[in-house]
Design a protein around this motif. Sequence first.
Motif, PDB file in Angstrom:
ATOM      1  N   SER A 352      40.410  35.203  23.032  1.00  0.00           N
ATOM      2  CA  SER A 352      41.095  33.848  23.594  1.00  0.00           C
ATOM      3  C   SER A 352      41.175  33.080  22.719  1.00  0.00           C
ATOM      4  CB  SER A 352      40.090  33.340  24.787  1.00  0.00           C
ATOM      5  OG  SER A 352      40.429  31.958  24.869  1.00  0.00           O
ATOM      6  N   LEU A 353      42.614  32.674  22.275  1.00  0.00           N
ATOM      7  CA  LEU A 353      42.804  32.077  20.995  1.00  0.00           C
ATOM      8  C   LEU A 353      42.531  30.322  21.251  1.00  0.00           C
ATOM      9  CD1 LEU A 353      46.302  33.227  19.998  1.00  0.00           C
ATOM     10  CD2 LEU A 353      44.225  33.284  18.902  1.00  0.00           C
ATOM     11  N   GLN A 354      42.780  30.121  22.504  1.00  0.00           N
ATOM     12  CA  GLN A 354      42.340  28.693  22.911  1.00  0.00           C
ATOM     13  C   GLN A 354      40.879  28.395  22.890  1.00  0.00           C
ATOM     14  OE1 GLN A 354      45.091  29.227  26.768  1.00  0.00           O
ATOM     15  NE2 GLN A 354      45.536  27.175  26.557  1.00  0.00           N
ATOM     16  N   LYS A 355      39.875  29.532  23.128  1.00  0.00           N
ATOM     17  CA  LYS A 355      38.465  29.315  22.968  1.00  0.00           C
ATOM     18  C   LYS A 355      38.056  29.248  21.590  1.00  0.00           C
ATOM     19  CE  LYS A 355      36.321  30.907  27.157  1.00  0.00           C
ATOM     20  NZ  LYS A 355      35.295  32.081  27.582  1.00  0.00           N
ATOM     21  N   ASN A 356      38.726  30.114  20.648  1.00  0.00           N
ATOM     22  CA  ASN A 356      38.229  30.403  19.243  1.00  0.00           C
ATOM     23  C   ASN A 356      39.038  29.340  18.570  1.00  0.00           C
ATOM     24  OD1 ASN A 356      37.289  32.487  20.314  1.00  0.00           O
ATOM     25  ND2 ASN A 356      38.407  33.735  19.032  1.00  0.00           N
ATOM     26  N   ARG A 413      43.401  31.848  28.944  1.00  0.00           N
ATOM     27  CA  ARG A 413      42.678  30.891  28.330  1.00  0.00           C
ATOM     28  C   ARG A 413      41.309  31.385  28.222  1.00  0.00           C
ATOM     29  NH1 ARG A 413      39.935  27.227  30.987  1.00  0.00           N
ATOM     30  NH2 ARG A 413      40.522  27.855  33.179  1.00  0.00           N
ATOM     31  N   GLU A 414      40.690  31.980  29.415  1.00  0.00           N
ATOM     32  CA  GLU A 414      39.126  32.231  29.311  1.00  0.00           C
ATOM     33  C   GLU A 414      39.218  33.718  29.080  1.00  0.00           C
ATOM     34  OE1 GLU A 414      36.574  30.650  30.150  1.00  0.00           O
ATOM     35  OE2 GLU A 414      37.442  28.890  30.707  1.00  0.00           O
ATOM     36  N   ALA A 415      40.177  34.415  28.861  1.00  0.00           N
ATOM     37  CA  ALA A 415      40.240  35.705  28.267  1.00  0.00           C
ATOM     38  C   ALA A 415      39.333  36.767  29.300  1.00  0.00           C
ATOM     39  CB  ALA A 415      39.407  36.124  26.949  1.00  0.00           C
ATOM     40  N   LYS A 416      39.335  36.579  30.722  1.00  0.00           N
ATOM     41  CA  LYS A 416      38.755  37.326  31.677  1.00  0.00           C
ATOM     42  C   LYS A 416      39.437  37.062  32.989  1.00  0.00           C
ATOM     43  CE  LYS A 416      35.039  33.843  32.197  1.00  0.00           C
ATOM     44  NZ  LYS A 416      33.552  33.892  32.142  1.00  0.00           N
ATOM     45  N   ALA A 417      38.905  37.944  33.964  1.00  0.00           N
ATOM     46  CA  ALA A 417      39.247  37.401  35.327  1.00  0.00           C
ATOM     47  C   ALA A 417      38.266  36.421  35.789  1.00  0.00           C
ATOM     48  CB  ALA A 417      39.344  38.628  36.265  1.00  0.00           C
ATOM     49  N   ILE A 418      38.880  35.404  36.413  1.00  0.00           N
ATOM     50  CA  ILE A 418      37.978  34.340  37.000  1.00  0.00           C
ATOM     51  C   ILE A 418      38.094  34.231  38.601  1.00  0.00           C
ATOM     52  CG2 ILE A 418      37.746  33.256  34.634  1.00  0.00           C
ATOM     53  CD1 ILE A 418      39.507  31.002  35.833  1.00  0.00           C
ATOM     54  N   PRO A 419      37.460  33.634  39.301  1.00  0.00           N
ATOM     55  CA  PRO A 419      37.250  33.680  40.724  1.00  0.00           C
ATOM     56  C   PRO A 419      38.478  32.512  40.737  1.00  0.00           C
ATOM     57  CG  PRO A 419      34.853  33.048  40.028  1.00  0.00           C
ATOM     58  CD  PRO A 419      35.656  33.394  38.736  1.00  0.00           C
ATOM     59  N   ARG A 420      39.229  32.614  42.029  1.00  0.00           N
ATOM     60  CA  ARG A 420      40.253  31.926  42.381  1.00  0.00           C
ATOM     61  C   ARG A 420      39.800  30.519  42.730  1.00  0.00           C
ATOM     62  NH1 ARG A 420      45.025  34.423  46.142  1.00  0.00           N
ATOM     63  NH2 ARG A 420      45.100  36.161  45.065  1.00  0.00           N
ATOM     64  N   PRO A 421      40.536  29.565  42.169  1.00  0.00           N
ATOM     65  CA  PRO A 421      40.075  28.072  42.554  1.00  0.00           C
ATOM     66  C   PRO A 421      40.405  27.833  44.293  1.00  0.00           C
ATOM     67  CG  PRO A 421      41.599  27.828  40.732  1.00  0.00           C
ATOM     68  CD  PRO A 421      41.703  29.266  41.219  1.00  0.00           C
ATOM     69  N   ASP A 422      39.849  26.738  44.733  1.00  0.00           N
ATOM     70  CA  ASP A 422      40.141  26.428  46.200  1.00  0.00           C
ATOM     71  C   ASP A 422      41.108  25.605  46.254  1.00  0.00           C
ATOM     72  OD1 ASP A 422      39.350  26.828  48.596  1.00  0.00           O
ATOM     73  OD2 ASP A 422      38.027  25.017  48.571  1.00  0.00           O
ATOM     74  N   GLY A 423      41.815  25.153  45.168  1.00  0.00           N
ATOM     75  CA  GLY A 423      43.132  24.197  45.567  1.00  0.00           C
ATOM     76  C   GLY A 423      44.166  24.772  46.249  1.00  0.00           C
ATOM     77  N   ILE A 424      44.984  24.079  46.782  1.00  0.00           N
ATOM     78  CA  ILE A 424      46.257  24.572  47.759  1.00  0.00           C
ATOM     79  C   ILE A 424      46.926  25.348  47.013  1.00  0.00           C
ATOM     80  CG2 ILE A 424      47.564  22.389  47.298  1.00  0.00           C
ATOM     81  CD1 ILE A 424      48.392  22.606  50.224  1.00  0.00           C
ATOM     82  N   GLU A 425      47.426  25.125  45.638  1.00  0.00           N
ATOM     83  CA  GLU A 425      48.143  26.144  44.898  1.00  0.00           C
ATOM     84  C   GLU A 425      47.722  27.617  44.871  1.00  0.00           C
ATOM     85  OE1 GLU A 425      50.602  26.226  40.582  1.00  0.00           O
ATOM     86  OE2 GLU A 425      49.214  24.558  41.000  1.00  0.00           O
TER      87      GLU A 425
END
Length: 485
Positions: A352-356, A413-425
């Motif tokens: 993840s370039l944004q993390k590093n 950005r996180e370099a992994k699969a993350i849980p979906r946010p709960d926002g309407i989008e």
Amino acid sequence: MYPNSSNFGPPPLPVEHHRYVPVNLSPVGIHQQFPSTAALVSGNLADIPPVSPPPFAYRNDCPVHTSDASPLFRGRKRLKEQNVSYEVKRQRFHSPHLELTSANRAVPLLEDHRRSFPGSISSPFLQAHYISDLTGCVPPLQEASFPEPIKTALPVAKDKLSQQVLELFQACQQQVYDLDKKELCRTQLQREIQQIFPDSRLFLVGSSLNGFGTRSSDGDLCLVVKEEPINQKTEARYILGLLQKHFCRKLSNYIERPQLIRAKVPIVKFRDKISRVEFDLNVNNVIGIRNTFLLRTYAYIESRVRPLVLVVKKWASFHGIKDASRGTLSSYSLVLMVLHYLQTLPEPILPSLQKNYPESFDPTMQLHLVHQAPCTIPPYFSKNEATLGDLLLGFLKYYATEFDWNNQMISVREAKAIPRPDGIEWRNKFICVEEPFDRTNTARAVHEKQKFDMIIDEFQKSWQRLRDRKDLNCILPLRATIQKR
């Protein structure tokens, strides 16, 4: 290419838009002197005096430089080398298996005035007087004061499938000439637009600059009229409406089919008659500028990334699942999906370039500095020695059988699969691909279950065929694709 109209007057604007209207509509020149190499490297280009422009002549109502140039430009001639204040020597690509980059630069950035990243060096970057277009994003030209270039080999193809992927990449990748055509259009069009918005900048973004372009890639342009965000539904549409009318009335000899598309991010679509390149022009969608250089960094820190992305884009296009306007995946989403897959392998091929490197990809960084960030990123050395064929097969398998589409979001950005946010989008969406900077859903166009099912079905069928035959032709006709480019 686009002759400035001497009788062009101020457009009729409502009071709330008068801040965009110039008091004097005299042409805003871009006749600046090209700086020394030391200034280029340091980034300190302030106080460079303007110089006289090169002489122009007119051919078929088209302004051209009077110097000699290649006939490929069809009447538009570029600057001769003696007009440049430092010597620039084009690197010769003698071998199709090698690319040249400057030493200590994992992500090559061009030190050539022809392919540019517009913007002033002083802050704020939107000023009527600005420094000439100097930097860009293709493997650099050799310059005397730079370190000797080093040769960076493309991936070794030891098996048939990897050889086919590499052959496709070498035949279809965007060439310097392709980028020259787009950049010349951008430069001339910026001059025209500055007749209306003198403080604006026109940026070439997207696949043309991010390293993932093909010979058939369209040109994406971002017009920045001010540094602050603007309302895309009102201000952006109004500005684009003015430009679309100007293209129709004043530039019809050079631009054809200008259409205003009222999308979430509105654009004007048009084609340059001379270069035959299709363009999409937006206003102040600055995220596109930032992600162009983030993706370019990913493209060049590992040699397998660009060939894999190109074959995936060609595959998706052949199977009819790469067209956001028809409810399938955008090219940008596909690139992020490939990067995510390479980040999530047991032995990752990408970080993840944004993390590093958070300081290099700060979403609040001033736009005129964004293009410098990739120069600071060193190569990424992975212990994963998978071939291009292995990676293509693994990519198809990952999204056909492993990724949890119902509950997970793709995050580079996180370099992994993350849980979906709960926002309407994100709620009730079939595919969720996070934009690395503003964290919106780049795959929001896939809003019909039928289209989603079609996309997953293509992943599954292609993975099974490729697994059994190990021949690219079973999922993508190689010869026909190369001929089409």
